[in-house]
Scaffold this active site. Structure first.
Site, mmCIF file in Angstrom:
data_model
loop_
_atom_site.group_PDB
_atom_site.id
_atom_site.type_symbol
_atom_site.label_atom_id
_atom_site.label_comp_id
_atom_site.label_asym_id
_atom_site.label_seq_id
_atom_site.Cartn_x
_atom_site.Cartn_y
_atom_site.Cartn_z
ATOM 1 N N GLU A 1 0.797 -1.154 -0.031
ATOM 2 C CA GLU A 1 -0.037 -0.066 -0.056
ATOM 3 C C GLU A 1 0.736 1.307 0.078
ATOM 4 O OE1 GLU A 1 -2.108 3.585 1.828
ATOM 5 O OE2 GLU A 1 -0.377 2.425 2.445
ATOM 6 N N ASP B 1 -14.336 -2.090 17.838
ATOM 7 C CA ASP B 1 -15.844 -2.300 18.436
ATOM 8 C C ASP B 1 -16.568 -1.530 17.030
ATOM 9 O OD1 ASP B 1 -15.058 -3.666 20.529
ATOM 10 O OD2 ASP B 1 -15.310 -1.868 21.818
#
Length: 314
Positions: A168, A303
């Site tokens: 990347e 989360d």
């Protein structure tokens, strides 16, 4: 008198039928529990992955860059965990700049192969450092979400695929290689790609990609429920692996905590941290090590990513 009794009988039957339908609906609702919420991703597990990636860097010349042994060792580390958890993994080799790079693809068995939800992160660093914020943080976050899928034995409607991209930092070479290599019609089967590139910057902001309104809303709703304000991400435009998918017409979303841009006073007022300093003072520098992360941001973003995977995969 006979007509009155008949009318009352009809009314009684109608009432009983309606009551029965109501009871049946109530029983079905009890028998069909609501879809399970995403689990909390233990931030300690994500941090341990970062410690392991730091050790890999230390053992391999101080980086995990494309074409260097630390990159392949990082890929092997993630692959071993996914193999043990029951994923179907494959390594994609490619050449860029005269050096071999690697993409790691991990498919969770099951789900509709014509409806694929992907989540990914680049696992290479720059050559100047260990790349723990950029992008060990995203790589570890995606890894622990994938392992949570296995732990829950999730059976989503859509097919789940996770990816760790190589090269990347030298031009999105790994993700471009993957997208360019898709067979005819395969791009259309990917319903969305979620990117995690820098999700634990030490002076963090909470940025959400705004490329696709539906994917953006899944993330912003989660943060809003936690009373965490967000901003649309602009610094990542075209600068991370989601661009390879977006250029192929695939909906993209993602999370970002900031890189070299300076945090404003307004942003510090709503997120905390230090105004007038960059979100990541060690961006692309040798000091991007284990001391260069916010565990709170890492916890929240891991989360949020888990929530999106559970929500979007059906």
């Amino acid at each position: 008198m006979i007509r009155t009794l008949k009318r009352r009988s009809v009314m009684a039957v109608t009432t009983c039928t309606a009551l029965g339908a109501t009871l049946l609906t109530f029983t079905q609702a009890q028998a069909e529990p609501a879809a399970a919420a995403a689990p909390d991703i233990p931030v300690g597990a994500v941090v341990q992955d970062l410690k392991d990636l730091q050790q890999i860097s230390d053992d391999n010349g101080g980086n995990r860059a494309h074409g260097q042994p630390g990159h392949k060792a990082s890929v092997d580390y993630v692959k071993a965990k996914l193999d043990a958890a029951g994923f179907e993994t494959s390594l994609q080799e490619f050449t860029h700049g005269g050096a071999t790079g690697y993409n790691l693809i991990a498919d969770w068995p099951g789900g509709d192969p014509n409806q694929v939800l992907m989540a990914g992160a680049h696992i290479d660093s720059v050559s100047d450092g260990s790349g723990i914020s950029d992008n060990g943080s995203g790589s570890a976050g995606v890894l622990e979400v994938a392992l949570a899928v296995a732990e829950a034995d999730l059976k989503p409607t859509k097919h789940l695929r996770f990816a760790w991209w190589g090269a990347e930092e030298v031009g999105l070479a790994g993700s471009r290689h993957y997208v360019d290599g898709l067979a005819a019609g395969q791009a259309e089967t990917i319903d969305g790609y979620l990117n995690a590139d820098m999700i634990a910057s030490p002076n963090p902001g909470y940025f959400v990609y705004d490329s696709d309104p539906a994917l953006e809303k899944v993330f912003t709703d989660w943060f809003s429920a936690k009373s965490i304000p967000t901003e649309a991400s602009t610094e990542t435009n075209g600068r991370s692996d989601h661009a390879s998918f977006q250029n192929a017409g695939i909906p993209v979303g993602g999370l970002f905590t900031g890189a070299g841009a300076t945090k404003t006073q307004e942003q510090a007022d709503k997120w905390g941290g230090t105004a007038g300093e960059s979100f990541d003072p060690c961006y692309h520098a040798s000091c991007d090590d284990l001391t260069n992360i916010s565990e709170e941001a890492l916890d929240r973003n891991a989360d949020a990513l888990a929530h999106a995977v559970w929500e979007l995969s059906g």
